[in-house]
Design a protein around this motif. Structure first.
Motif, PDB file in Angstrom:
ATOM      1  N   ASP A 258       0.842  -1.190   0.000  1.00  0.00           N
ATOM      2  CA  ASP A 258       0.000   0.000   0.000  1.00  0.00           C
ATOM      3  C   ASP A 258       0.880   1.245   0.000  1.00  0.00           C
ATOM      4  O   ASP A 258       1.697   1.435   0.900  1.00  0.00           O
ATOM      5  CB  ASP A 258      -0.904  -0.020   1.237  1.00  0.00           C
ATOM      6  N   LYS A 308       2.446   1.214 -11.105  1.00  0.00           N
ATOM      7  CA  LYS A 308       2.019   1.439  -9.721  1.00  0.00           C
ATOM      8  C   LYS A 308       1.496   2.861  -9.549  1.00  0.00           C
ATOM      9  O   LYS A 308       0.473   3.080  -8.880  1.00  0.00           O
ATOM     10  CB  LYS A 308       3.205   1.207  -8.785  1.00  0.00           C
ATOM     11  N   THR A 311      -1.927   3.037 -11.008  1.00  0.00           N
ATOM     12  CA  THR A 311      -2.880   2.287 -10.175  1.00  0.00           C
ATOM     13  C   THR A 311      -3.259   3.084  -8.936  1.00  0.00           C
ATOM     14  O   THR A 311      -4.435   3.143  -8.552  1.00  0.00           O
ATOM     15  CB  THR A 311      -2.270   0.933  -9.766  1.00  0.00           C
ATOM     16  N   VAL A 312      -2.261   3.688  -8.307  1.00  0.00           N
ATOM     17  CA  VAL A 312      -2.528   4.509  -7.116  1.00  0.00           C
ATOM     18  C   VAL A 312      -3.369   5.722  -7.497  1.00  0.00           C
ATOM     19  O   VAL A 312      -4.276   6.124  -6.749  1.00  0.00           O
ATOM     20  CB  VAL A 312      -1.199   4.943  -6.462  1.00  0.00           C
ATOM     21  N   GLN A 314      -5.564   5.905  -9.913  1.00  0.00           N
ATOM     22  CA  GLN A 314      -6.926   5.412 -10.104  1.00  0.00           C
ATOM     23  C   GLN A 314      -7.636   5.195  -8.772  1.00  0.00           C
ATOM     24  O   GLN A 314      -8.791   5.598  -8.590  1.00  0.00           O
ATOM     25  CB  GLN A 314      -6.870   4.092 -10.883  1.00  0.00           C
ATOM     26  N   LYS A 315      -6.937   4.593  -7.822  1.00  0.00           N
ATOM     27  CA  LYS A 315      -7.534   4.306  -6.514  1.00  0.00           C
ATOM     28  C   LYS A 315      -7.885   5.587  -5.766  1.00  0.00           C
ATOM     29  O   LYS A 315      -8.997   5.727  -5.231  1.00  0.00           O
ATOM     30  CB  LYS A 315      -6.551   3.474  -5.684  1.00  0.00           C
ATOM     31  N   GLU A 316      -6.953   6.538  -5.737  1.00  0.00           N
ATOM     32  CA  GLU A 316      -7.196   7.762  -4.971  1.00  0.00           C
ATOM     33  C   GLU A 316      -8.266   8.638  -5.618  1.00  0.00           C
ATOM     34  O   GLU A 316      -9.057   9.276  -4.919  1.00  0.00           O
ATOM     35  CB  GLU A 316      -5.886   8.537  -4.811  1.00  0.00           C
ATOM     36  N   ARG A 318     -10.789   7.511  -7.377  1.00  0.00           N
ATOM     37  CA  ARG A 318     -12.062   6.838  -7.103  1.00  0.00           C
ATOM     38  C   ARG A 318     -12.537   7.130  -5.684  1.00  0.00           C
ATOM     39  O   ARG A 318     -13.716   7.428  -5.457  1.00  0.00           O
ATOM     40  CB  ARG A 318     -11.894   5.331  -7.302  1.00  0.00           C
ATOM     41  N   GLU A 319     -11.618   7.052  -4.723  1.00  0.00           N
ATOM     42  CA  GLU A 319     -11.994   7.324  -3.333  1.00  0.00           C
ATOM     43  C   GLU A 319     -12.421   8.778  -3.150  1.00  0.00           C
ATOM     44  O   GLU A 319     -13.372   9.064  -2.410  1.00  0.00           O
ATOM     45  CB  GLU A 319     -10.822   6.990  -2.408  1.00  0.00           C
ATOM     46  N   GLU A 366     -11.410   6.901 -14.969  1.00  0.00           N
ATOM     47  CA  GLU A 366     -11.992   6.681 -13.651  1.00  0.00           C
ATOM     48  C   GLU A 366     -13.256   7.505 -13.475  1.00  0.00           C
ATOM     49  O   GLU A 366     -14.201   7.066 -12.811  1.00  0.00           O
ATOM     50  CB  GLU A 366     -10.969   7.039 -12.566  1.00  0.00           C
TER      51      GLU A 366
END
Length: 638
Positions: A258, A308, A311-312, A314-316, A318-319, A366
């Motif tokens: 993470d 990476k 990917t990070v 995209q994750k952040e 989305r959140e 996203e």
């Protein structure tokens, strides 16, 4: 040879003459003189023989010739021991040639050949490992021999393929794997020189910066100092490839688990700056290749870190988007959405346009994914009977307004395709439409319940409903939007229509006291409704059509001619009003007998013929139960 025999015969004959002198000479000379004469003769003979031997041609001795292979370039076959001596002396290329000659001979031994090739490889890797670990000038020549041997392997492999020999033999030929073995060895040796990194916290960037600084100031200089040696040995390409592969592997290890966007960006930016400052070992590019260097490096060395980073991102994103529309929290503005979708692209734009474009693409993808999932999430919520809270529906509407405004501004920042633009707008519009429909259904249901006994009993349900509506609309911040304006107009129409419906279906012929009470209630309610929509809609409230006001004005009139005019105006403004509706309104007035009522109605309808009527529709859906005014619906049949 014959000449030699003749000479020897002559010498021998003379010797005999000397050894057998005449009797008279012998008897005359003393013994000592005879001995001296004999020794002088022997010396003269020896001198003659020596001169003859020197003039003779040399005699060739017969030697046993060693076999020579014509295909080996004239090289003689060596014994295994001799080949091993070459290997021990780090003469790898010469050893390889002799092993290959042996391999091509008729009396070859596969086991012996493989063993010799294996011994060559082991000794070569020992030289390479020693050079990486420390090394000195004495290792340059052996290292050159390693490079020459690897080049030799490639040439032999090409010869085999070109001659279309036994392909199975080529595939199992052990030198074929030397390049891969060398790369593996180099990476293992380099990896041992790079210290591992352990972070106590996911958010601790100082420890990560210290580790990267150690790599830059200590580890990489040690690897770069070996560059010239490997270059001179003809192994620079392999050495450079392994250095960068080892770096890529280590950076990937740093990004495992993470990790926040900022830490991942720190690693990526550090690596790219190392490349720009030429602290990394790069291949020798042509000017044309140099133009594509950024893309090359990003793909080759930093591919795992880049993956990476995306990917990070995209994750952040989305959140962050999910946080914007979290139920129960005050909605964010379109500026917040723009910051979420552009902040990370702005953070990487100074590194290269390539990574900036990729981050932008991930953010747009996203956004599309989020809107698509949000649309289906809202649809599933609509199917639940419990999901009918006015504020929840209003929040969905406001979220749609926020995303629409944000997207409008983003189109000036990002170069979105026409397809992406159409998809975003479709997701927002369809979600908004679904939410608006459910909201209006919920409001209609609530106002019906609040007005069910409103004119029969003294309760405050309608007032509570208006207060709830006021509270919900007061939180809606996107008031300067077409969505909000349309919503207010529609809600006003629903509230007024349901109020008139409740008024006309609950009223009838009543006592004068009850009529006065109803009139007072209408006046109070109308003021409350007007106040509510003035607060929500401002000055534009005056443009909203209001039959309640027209009905109230008619009830408060006392002059019959004024009543006729007011009814005519009511009919012209609201063309869907029917006689049964007017009869109930006349009942609310209560000061006209049956004859005057019918005469007034006839006059009103006669005067409305040929006049242009409005397009408002408030009374069309209001049904009066049959029989309330007889079969025909007029007050005469009551």
């Amino acid at each position: 040879m014959r000449k030699m025999k003749r000479v020897c015969a002559r010498v021998t004959g003379r010797r005999k003459l000397l050894e057998e002198p005449s009797g008279e000479n012998t008897s005359i000379l003393p013994k000592e003189a005879q001995k001296e004469q004999k020794s002088n003769g022997i010396a003269r003979v020896k001198n003659i023989v020596d001169k003859l031997l020197k003039n003779l041609p040399p005699v060739k001795e017969k030697t046993e010739e060693k076999p020579v292979d014509k295909e080996s370039g004239g090289r003689q076959h060596l014994s295994d021991q001799a080949v091993c001596e070459l290997i021990d002396q780090a003469k790898f290329l010469e050893a390889c040639n002799h092993i290959y000659d042996l391999e091509q001979s008729e009396h070859k031994s596969e086991i012996k050949i493989d063993s010799l090739y294996k011994k060559v490889a082991e000794r070569m890797w020992s030289v390479v490992q020693e050079e990486i670990s420390g090394g000195d000038s004495k290792l340059l020549e052996p290292l050159k021999s390693v490079g020459a041997s690897l080049k030799w392997e490639k040439e032999k492999e090409k010869e085999w393929f070109d001659s279309v020999k036994d392909m199975e033999s080529v595939s199992t030929w052990s030198p074929k794997y030397w390049n891969k073995d060398l790369e593996k060895l180099l990476m293992e040796c380099m990896a041992t020189q790079i210290p591992s990194f352990v972070s106590a916290s996911n958010t601790d960037e100082s420890a990560l910066k210290d580790h990267l600084s150690q790599l830059e100031t200590t580890i990489f200089p040690n690897l770069r100092c070996k560059r010239d040696v490997f270059k001179e040995a003809g192994l620079l390409t392999t050495y450079t490839k392994c250095c960068n592969a080892c770096l890529s592997s280590h950076l990937s290890t740093l990004t495992d688990g993470d990790m926040s966007f900022s830490k991942c960006l720190l690693i990526y930016e550090w690596g790219f700056n190392m490349y720009r400052s030429e602290k990394l070992l790069m291949p020798h590019w042509t000017p044309q290749q140099r133009l594509l260097a950024d893309t090359y490096v990003l793909k080759w060395i930093f591919s795992n870190v880049e993956e990476k980073l995306l990917t990070v991102t995209q994750k952040e994103v989305r959140e962050a988007l999910r946080h914007v529309i979290t139920a129960g929290e005050k909605p964010y503005t379109d500026t917040t959405i723009i910051q979420v979708l552009t902040g990370r692209a702005q953070a990487v734009q100074h590194i290269s346009d390539t990574i900036k474009d990729k981050v932008e693409a991930v953010c747009l993808e996203e956004l599309l994914h989020f809107l698509h999932s949000y649309k289906h999430e809202v649809r599933s919520l609509f199917q639940l009977d419990t999901f009918s809270e006015t504020y929840s529906n209003l929040q969905i509407l406001e979220n749609c307004c926020i995303f629409r405004a944000a997207w409008h501004k983003l189109t000036y920042i990002y170069s979105a395709s026409a397809d992406t633009d159409a998809k975003v707008k479709e997701f927002i519009d369809s979600t908004e439409e679904q939410s608006r429909e459910l909201l209006l259904q919920a409001i209609t249901s609530k106002v019906k319940v609040a007005l069910k006994d409103h004119f029969r009993k003294d309760n405050s349900d309608f007032d509570k409903f208006l207060d709830c509506l006021r509270s919900s609309f007061s939180r809606f911040e996107m008031k300067n939007t077409e969505t909000y304006e349309t919503l207010i107009q529609t809600v006003h129409h629903i509230v007024v229509t349901e109020y008139v419906q409740a008024l006309l279906t609950a009223s009838g012929k009543s006592s004068s006291a009850k009529r006065r009470k109803i009139a007072n209630k209408i006046e109070v309610d109308h003021q409350a409704i007007r106040t509510l929509f003035e607060e929500c809609f401002g000055p534009k409230t005056a443009s909203l059509d209001d039959p309640i006001e027209s009905i109230l004005d008619f009830i408060l009139l006392t002059d019959i001619e004024a009543m006729k005019i007011q009814l005519v105006l009511l009919l012209l403004k609201f063309p869907d009003i029917r006689k049964e509706h007017l009869n109930i309104i006349l009942d609310l007035k209560g000061s006209l007998n049956g004859t005057d009522r019918n005469a007034m109605l006839e006059v009103v309808y006669d005067n409305c013929v040929g006049f242009e009527r409005g397009h408002n529709s408030f009374f069309e859906a209001i049904e009066i139960k049959p029989g309330k005014y007889g079969v025909c619906g007029c007050c005469c049949c009551y």
